[in-house]
Design a protein around this motif. Sequence first.
Motif, PDB file in Angstrom:
ATOM      1  N   GLU A 211       0.672  -1.058   0.229  1.00 23.60           N
ATOM      2  CA  GLU A 211       0.037   0.154  -0.164  1.00 23.60           C
ATOM      3  C   GLU A 211       0.724   0.759   0.033  1.00 23.60           C
ATOM      4  O   GLU A 211       0.426   2.294  -0.668  1.00 23.60           O
ATOM      5  CB  GLU A 211      -0.857  -0.011   1.329  1.00 23.60           C
ATOM      6  CG  GLU A 211      -0.499   0.220   2.836  1.00 23.60           C
ATOM      7  CD  GLU A 211      -1.410   0.168   3.481  1.00 23.60           C
ATOM      8  OE1 GLU A 211      -2.629   0.150   3.347  1.00 23.60           O
ATOM      9  OE2 GLU A 211      -0.883   0.253   4.713  1.00 23.60           O
TER      10      GLU A 211
ATOM     11  N   ILE B 276      -3.596  -4.541  -3.036  1.00 27.26           N
ATOM     12  CA  ILE B 276      -3.419  -4.832  -2.129  1.00 27.26           C
ATOM     13  C   ILE B 276      -2.763  -4.587  -0.605  1.00 27.26           C
ATOM     14  O   ILE B 276      -3.544  -5.003  -0.180  1.00 27.26           O
ATOM     15  CB  ILE B 276      -3.619  -2.878  -1.983  1.00 27.26           C
ATOM     16  CG1 ILE B 276      -3.510  -1.515  -3.708  1.00 27.26           C
ATOM     17  CG2 ILE B 276      -3.133  -1.725  -0.928  1.00 27.26           C
ATOM     18  CD1 ILE B 276      -4.403  -0.644  -3.450  1.00 27.26           C
TER      19      ILE B 276
ATOM     20  N   ASP C 280      -1.512  -4.041   3.029  1.00 27.45           N
ATOM     21  CA  ASP C 280      -0.780  -3.041   4.286  1.00 27.45           C
ATOM     22  C   ASP C 280       0.719  -3.988   4.882  1.00 27.45           C
ATOM     23  O   ASP C 280       1.651  -2.703   4.890  1.00 27.45           O
ATOM     24  CB  ASP C 280      -1.720  -2.954   5.174  1.00 27.45           C
ATOM     25  CG  ASP C 280      -2.350  -3.907   5.761  1.00 27.45           C
ATOM     26  OD1 ASP C 280      -1.890  -5.601   5.854  1.00 27.45           O
ATOM     27  OD2 ASP C 280      -2.210  -4.426   6.977  1.00 27.45           O
TER      28      ASP C 280
END
Length: 156
Positions: free
Chosen positions: A43, A73, A75
């Motif tokens: 991200e 995406i 994290d």
Amino acid sequence: MKLFATQPEQIEVTIDKKVYRYTPDFLVLYHSGFAEYIEVHHESQVDKEYHSKIHLFNEYTRKKAQIGLRLIIVDKLNTIFMANLNLITMYYSEHSFPLTMLPDGDLTFGELIECLEGIAKNPVAEAYGLIASNVYKFDMEKPLNASTTLMRGHLK
């Protein structure tokens, strides 16, 4: 999933005499015949410009090859997961024996290698390949070793 390829090809798009190049992380072909490119990105590296780039290549690949591009995406990148993925993808290939020769049910990675010793040229490589092609599955968040429990997957 039927087949997959890592970094399968470089895609070029020319817009207003400017050439844009992109190499997706994966091309995945599912048993249904559906195919898609997959891009995995952290991200912190995804901004508006990157989204625009992915959108551009998605439009292009849908038009030219009827294959869409999915952006995943994350994290945080789990280093164990990534190490396991890198390890098993190196050995993805067609099997050199009928899958009916394999045991059903759970077994350890070490036990799978032992089972393959009589039927495969390279039992360790074949064991990794069976995981890569989802014949056997395990918890990718934990390191793969001889005592890792594998579950038999269900292939169509």
